[in-house]
Design an enzyme around this catalytic site. Structure first.
Site, mmCIF file in Angstrom:
data_model
loop_
_atom_site.group_PDB
_atom_site.id
_atom_site.type_symbol
_atom_site.label_atom_id
_atom_site.label_comp_id
_atom_site.label_asym_id
_atom_site.label_seq_id
_atom_site.Cartn_x
_atom_site.Cartn_y
_atom_site.Cartn_z
ATOM 1 N N ALA A 63 0.971 -1.123 -0.071
ATOM 2 C CA ALA A 63 0.126 0.018 0.025
ATOM 3 C C ALA A 63 0.948 1.112 -0.108
ATOM 4 O O ALA A 63 2.261 1.168 0.258
ATOM 5 C CB ALA A 63 -0.834 0.022 1.277
ATOM 6 N N GLY A 102 0.450 -5.084 0.440
ATOM 7 C CA GLY A 102 -0.664 -4.911 -0.304
ATOM 8 C C GLY A 102 -0.587 -5.513 -1.483
ATOM 9 O O GLY A 102 -1.350 -6.157 -2.226
ATOM 10 N N GLU A 105 -1.000 -9.397 -1.236
ATOM 11 C CA GLU A 105 -2.211 -9.383 -1.090
ATOM 12 C C GLU A 105 -2.952 -9.456 -2.175
ATOM 13 O O GLU A 105 -3.983 -10.398 -2.548
ATOM 14 C CB GLU A 105 -2.885 -8.572 0.050
ATOM 15 C CG GLU A 105 -2.404 -8.818 1.401
ATOM 16 C CD GLU A 105 -2.664 -7.891 2.334
ATOM 17 O OE1 GLU A 105 -3.166 -8.022 3.350
ATOM 18 O OE2 GLU A 105 -2.517 -6.529 2.119
ATOM 19 N N GLU A 125 4.222 -5.949 7.048
ATOM 20 C CA GLU A 125 3.452 -4.946 7.720
ATOM 21 C C GLU A 125 4.020 -4.666 9.037
ATOM 22 O O GLU A 125 3.674 -3.716 9.734
ATOM 23 C CB GLU A 125 1.933 -5.312 7.536
ATOM 24 C CG GLU A 125 1.226 -4.961 6.340
ATOM 25 C CD GLU A 125 1.340 -5.953 5.214
ATOM 26 O OE1 GLU A 125 0.715 -6.121 4.018
ATOM 27 O OE2 GLU A 125 2.237 -6.948 5.610
HETATM 28 N N1 T1G Z 1 4.756 3.377 -0.002
HETATM 29 C C1 T1G Z 1 5.211 4.666 -0.487
HETATM 30 N N2 T1G Z 1 6.518 4.746 -0.588
HETATM 31 C C2 T1G Z 1 7.373 3.695 -0.604
HETATM 32 C C3 T1G Z 1 7.055 2.356 -0.215
HETATM 33 C C4 T1G Z 1 5.645 2.302 0.057
HETATM 34 N N3 T1G Z 1 4.822 1.105 0.237
HETATM 35 N N4 T1G Z 1 7.617 1.513 -0.428
HETATM 36 C C5 T1G Z 1 9.041 2.218 -0.681
HETATM 37 N N5 T1G Z 1 8.542 3.704 -0.992
HETATM 38 C C6 T1G Z 1 9.579 4.833 -1.570
HETATM 39 C C7 T1G Z 1 10.737 5.018 -0.528
HETATM 40 O O1 T1G Z 1 10.259 5.970 0.497
HETATM 41 C C8 T1G Z 1 11.853 5.588 -1.312
HETATM 42 O O2 T1G Z 1 11.312 7.019 -1.538
HETATM 43 C C9 T1G Z 1 11.547 4.923 -2.384
HETATM 44 O O3 T1G Z 1 10.242 4.381 -2.644
HETATM 45 C C10 T1G Z 1 12.549 3.708 -2.796
HETATM 46 O O4 T1G Z 1 12.328 3.002 -1.516
HETATM 47 C C11 T1G Z 1 -2.762 -2.972 2.999
HETATM 48 C C12 T1G Z 1 -1.022 -1.967 5.283
HETATM 49 C C13 T1G Z 1 10.542 -2.166 -1.632
HETATM 50 C C14 T1G Z 1 12.285 -3.177 -0.409
HETATM 51 O O5 T1G Z 1 6.275 -2.487 4.103
HETATM 52 O O6 T1G Z 1 10.616 -2.282 1.917
HETATM 53 O O7 T1G Z 1 0.654 -3.041 2.218
HETATM 54 O O8 T1G Z 1 13.349 8.040 -0.500
HETATM 55 O O9 T1G Z 1 14.623 3.430 -0.792
HETATM 56 O O10 T1G Z 1 16.090 -0.135 -0.635
HETATM 57 O O11 T1G Z 1 -1.798 -4.904 3.725
HETATM 58 O O12 T1G Z 1 11.191 0.173 0.009
HETATM 59 O O13 T1G Z 1 13.092 7.725 -2.822
HETATM 60 O O14 T1G Z 1 11.730 9.427 -1.807
HETATM 61 O O15 T1G Z 1 13.369 1.451 0.332
HETATM 62 O O16 T1G Z 1 15.322 -0.415 -3.217
HETATM 63 C C15 T1G Z 1 3.917 -2.915 3.103
HETATM 64 C C16 T1G Z 1 8.153 -0.850 2.078
HETATM 65 C C17 T1G Z 1 3.234 -1.548 3.141
HETATM 66 C C18 T1G Z 1 7.329 -2.202 1.882
HETATM 67 C C19 T1G Z 1 12.831 -1.206 -2.102
HETATM 68 N N6 T1G Z 1 5.349 -2.684 2.328
HETATM 69 N N7 T1G Z 1 9.150 -0.938 1.013
HETATM 70 O O17 T1G Z 1 13.711 -0.967 -1.180
HETATM 71 O O18 T1G Z 1 14.434 1.347 -1.972
HETATM 72 S S1 T1G Z 1 1.829 -1.669 4.207
HETATM 73 C C20 T1G Z 1 6.247 -2.488 2.753
HETATM 74 C C21 T1G Z 1 10.409 -1.471 1.070
HETATM 75 C C22 T1G Z 1 0.663 -2.531 3.195
HETATM 76 C C23 T1G Z 1 -1.635 -3.668 3.267
HETATM 77 C C24 T1G Z 1 -0.658 -3.005 4.233
HETATM 78 C C25 T1G Z 1 11.580 -1.165 0.264
HETATM 79 C C26 T1G Z 1 11.570 -1.991 -0.977
HETATM 80 P P1 T1G Z 1 12.587 8.023 -1.721
HETATM 81 P P2 T1G Z 1 13.763 2.311 -0.789
HETATM 82 P P3 T1G Z 1 15.123 -0.191 -1.807
#
Ligand code: T1G
Length: 698
Positions: A63, A102, A105, A125
């Site tokens: 998400a 998400g 999911e 999450e």
């Molecule tokens: N939402 C918004 N921005 C995101 C994002 C996300 N989910 N994931 C990454 N970014 C932005 C990050 O801030 C950075 O921005 C750029 O992307 C590159 O990220 C309903 C509730 C995917 C493994 O927890 O673990 O889904 O600094 O530097 O090292 O159940 O990003 O460049 O401006 O980390 O290559 C669950 C979170 C959400 C995964 C890539 N998902 N992301 O790593 O790049 S909750 C997560 C990561 C959810 C549902 C629920 C990592 C990555 P900027 P980065 P990276």
């Protein structure tokens, strides 16, 4: 129709492709685009099967975290997933990169999933203080069984494509996400495979229904390290609903639990930490587009505890290391320590059985500084005195190749002074690792006055490559972390003089969520180190000096502020210490009083926060978030409290400033006076978070 999601048709296959850099997060626009494309593909009579895939470097990484806490906009993810799951046409998810949260999911709502061999699939999450809120806790157990589901959902770590295939999460490993999923879709049509909806398949839940201990044991082992956290326990309960309740009832309860966590302080803190960590890697005050220098080979000076741990961090990331010692004996001891460390980790199943040999194979141990000649980056981890540092950097200046970055692992010495020992101060900086360096995530990068922008970017990018979290600071005594810690140590000493006991202070700090209190930490580090340096400087710390004079140096002598029995590291309160403190206070004519836990907590945290405000005002750190990242990944600050500066905003700066002014007046200690920046923000009703611009260019 959104330009972030497009629908193409290759014959009878509808191809929905998401392109929303950087990580195809499920923003409102992306959700709407998928929803619209789905409806169109389902309605198109030519289309017999649908593929959902992504452009760019990864499948949907979750998400859009930036949308949390804001009023939800339609379509909800649950609507999108219902449309996918209830499609009369088979839908295949084509995964590459990371299918997370998400994103997984969405794939779980599809009828089939295929992935490229480098793909990672997970529900992280809990790392944001949340749980999967769109059916992940109900569909994943049905896909892979409750035990692996608990591991993935409560732990938050992804699995690779091979494990996903073995456990039935994906059908096939394919070459390309789009091409691979398209040919799989054709196979589904050719073989008239059924529309497999995970919601209808309880087969993998039967064993756990028959023997509930399968689930409870899995939960117990995964929540062992979740002290203080809410989300892992709520996530485990939600997986339990999949076993005990009908699908839709489980889904409803999952949603309820998700919304509760989404509005929790813990999740706000963990989401803040997620972005603070990424912001900390963005260095301000350097020319746009500054590129890091190339680092193919690293040399590390000193094979002691720190040097060895740093070498392992590079070998773990596949970077060849030359590890340099002054003599064969020291080298043998250092190499032996790393070998033992790797073998222990492999024995615990923490790394593959062949990893120790592979990684040790990347570490070439040698004697003689001249061996740095081929290194692109040299990290010095020798004895922590200025004289030794200067001697080493003087020698490095002779042997290191032009353009090599010269880094010191000092934890407080002045890098500007060290740089002056070379004719290339522009290549000198600090890379302060934390013990054990192969485990602790933080790398406090110290930018000296002459450090060149590309040398700095080299340290930042190589830190990320070895899975460290970089934070850039300027030169001052103790840099950011140790400078703030010094305030806490000072207050903890004063508390003993006023009547508090070591175990009382430590209990307050560990209850707050820190891994260890100041006195147990002192015993771990060894009280004699501080004692000898006080003697050198002719200053006293009456109580700690008395402990040392009694031979109580801490864990190394089996007693310090605590006693340690039978080789155990568990700190046991010792009446001897209480007696020794009482005698010292009587000798000094000091009266004891009852000190409350609330006062102890305030005096353990507020002086540090105050020092943080000074550090920001001096430009030693650029953002409050950098300070928080340093405490989260270098000093074990509990992630669910976001960091000292985030915590300060939650408590309220006015209250903190008032309490500091009170303690300063009570103790007559001017250093407790609220810092000007803190006073100003408190007066304006502001917060550290409101400091969007660096207080002073770094
Ligand atoms: N939402 C918004 N921005 C995101 C994002 C996300 N989910 N994931 C990454 N970014 C932005 C990050 O801030 C950075 O921005 C750029 O992307 C590159 O990220 C309903 C509730 C995917 C493994 O927890 O673990 O889904 O600094 O530097 O090292 O159940 O990003 O460049 O401006 O980390 O290559 C669950 C979170 C959400 C995964 C890539 N998902 N992301 O790593 O790049 S909750 C997560 C990561 C959810 C549902 C629920 C990592 C990555 P900027 P980065 P990276």
């Amino acid at each position: 129709m959104s330009d972030k999601v497009k629908l193409d048709r290759h014959g009878v296959i509808g191809i929905i492709t998401i392109n929303s850099p950087p990580v195809n997060a499920l923003s409102t626009e992306v959700r709407a685009g998928i929803f619209e494309s789905m409806k169109r593909a389902i309605a198109d009579p030519e289309v017999k099967a649908i593929v959902l895939t992504c452009g760019g470097r990864t499948f949907i990484a979750g998400a859009d975290i930036t949308e949390f806490g804001k009023p939800p906009e339609p379509p909800g993810l649950d609507e999108v997933l219902a449309a996918i799951e209830n499609s009369p046409k088979p839908i295949i998810a084509g995964i590459h990169g990371t299918a997370l949260g998400g994103g997984l999911e969405v794939a779980l709502a599809c009828h089939y999933r295929v992935a490229t061999k480098d793909a990672k699939l997970g529900l992280p999450e809990v790392k944001l203080g949340l749980l999967p809120g769109a059916g992940g806790t109900q569909r994943l157990p049905r896909a892979v069984g409750p035990e692996l589901a608990v591991k993935m959902i409560v732990g938050g770590d992804p699995i690779n494509a091979e494990v996903a295939l073995k456990n039935g999460l994906i059908e096939e490993i394919v070459e390309g996400p789009a091409a691979g999923s398209e040919s799989f879709a054709r196979k589904v049509l050719d073989e008239k495979r059924p529309l497999r909806r995970l919601r209808d398949d309880d087969s993998k839940l039967q064993a756990a229904k028959a023997d509930p201990s399968m689930f409870t044991n899995a939960v117990a082992s995964m929540t062992k390290k979740s002290r203080g956290l809410q989300a892992p326990f709520a996530a485990a309960d939600a997986v339990g609903y999949a076993i005990d309740l009908p699908f839709d009832e489980g889904l409803r309860k999952e949603r309820e639990a998700f919304l509760k966590l989404e509005s929790s302080d813990q999740s706000k803190a963990q989401r803040y930490a997620f972005f603070a960590e990424r912001e900390a890697a963005k260095v301000s005050g350097i020319p746009e587009g500054t590129k890091p220098r190339n680092v193919d080979r690293v040399a590390i000076i000193g094979a002691g505890t720190m040097g060895g741990g740093i070498a392992m961090s590079f070998a773990n990331a596949g970077v060849p290391v030359t590890l340099i010692e002054t003599g064969e004996e020291q080298l043998k001891r250092g190499m032996g320590m790393m070998q033992k460390n790797y073998e222990a980790t492999a024995a615990r199943g923490g790394i593959p059985a062949d990893a120790p040999a592979k990684r040790m194979g990347l570490i070439n141990g040698v004697v003689g500084l001249e061996n740095v000649k081929d290194a692109d980056l040299i990290i010095e981890a020798v004895f922590e005195t200025m004289a030794v540092k200067k001697q080493v950097f003087g020698a490095l200046d002779k042997f290191a190749k032009p353009g090599a970055v010269l880094a010191s692992n000092t934890s407080y010495l002045n890098i500007d002074e060290i740089a002056k020992e070379t004719k290339r101060p522009q290549d000198v900086l600090g890379m302060h690792f934390f013990s054990p360096a192969n485990v602790m995530k933080l790398c406090e990068i110290v930018r000296a006055a002459a450090t060149a922008p590309d040398a700095l970017m080299t340290a930042v990018s190589i830190s990320r490559k070895i899975a460290k979290v970089p934070a850039v600071v300027r030169v001052c005594d103790g840099f950011v972390g140790n400078r703030m810690l010094a305030q806490r140590i000072k207050e903890s000493d004063k508390l003993l003089f006023e009547g508090a006991l070591p175990q009382q202070v430590d209990a307050v700090v560990t209850k707050f969520g820190m891994p260890m209190g100041p006195f147990a930490m002192g015993d771990l580090a060894g009280l004699d180190i501080g004692w000898r340096s006080r003697q050198d400087r002719g200053i006293k710390s009456e109580i700690e000096d008395a402990l040392c004079e009694a031979g109580r140096f801490g864990q190394k002598t089996g007693k310090g502020y605590y006693k340690y029995e039978g080789g155990s590291r568990a700190p046991l309160p010792d009446p001897e210490v209480e007696k020794l403190i009482d005698e010292t206070l009587q000798r000094l004519g000091r009266k004891k009083r009852v000190v409350s836990d609330d006062e102890i907590l305030e005096r353990m945290m507020y002086p540090m926060i105050n020092e943080g405000a000074r550090i920001l005002a001096e430009g030693i750190a650029t953002r409050p978030g950098d300070i928080d990242v340093i405490w989260l990944y270098g000093y074990g600050w509990p992630i669910y409290r976001g960091g000292p500066m985030f915590y300060a905003d939650q408590v309220g700066l006015k209250h903190i400033a008032d309490r500091l002014a009170y303690y300063s007046k009570e103790s007559g200690d001017p250093s407790l006076e609220p810092a000007p920046l803190l006073k100003r923000l408190a007066a304006e009703g502001g917060s550290f978070a409101s400091l969007t611009q660096p207080v002073k260019a770094v």
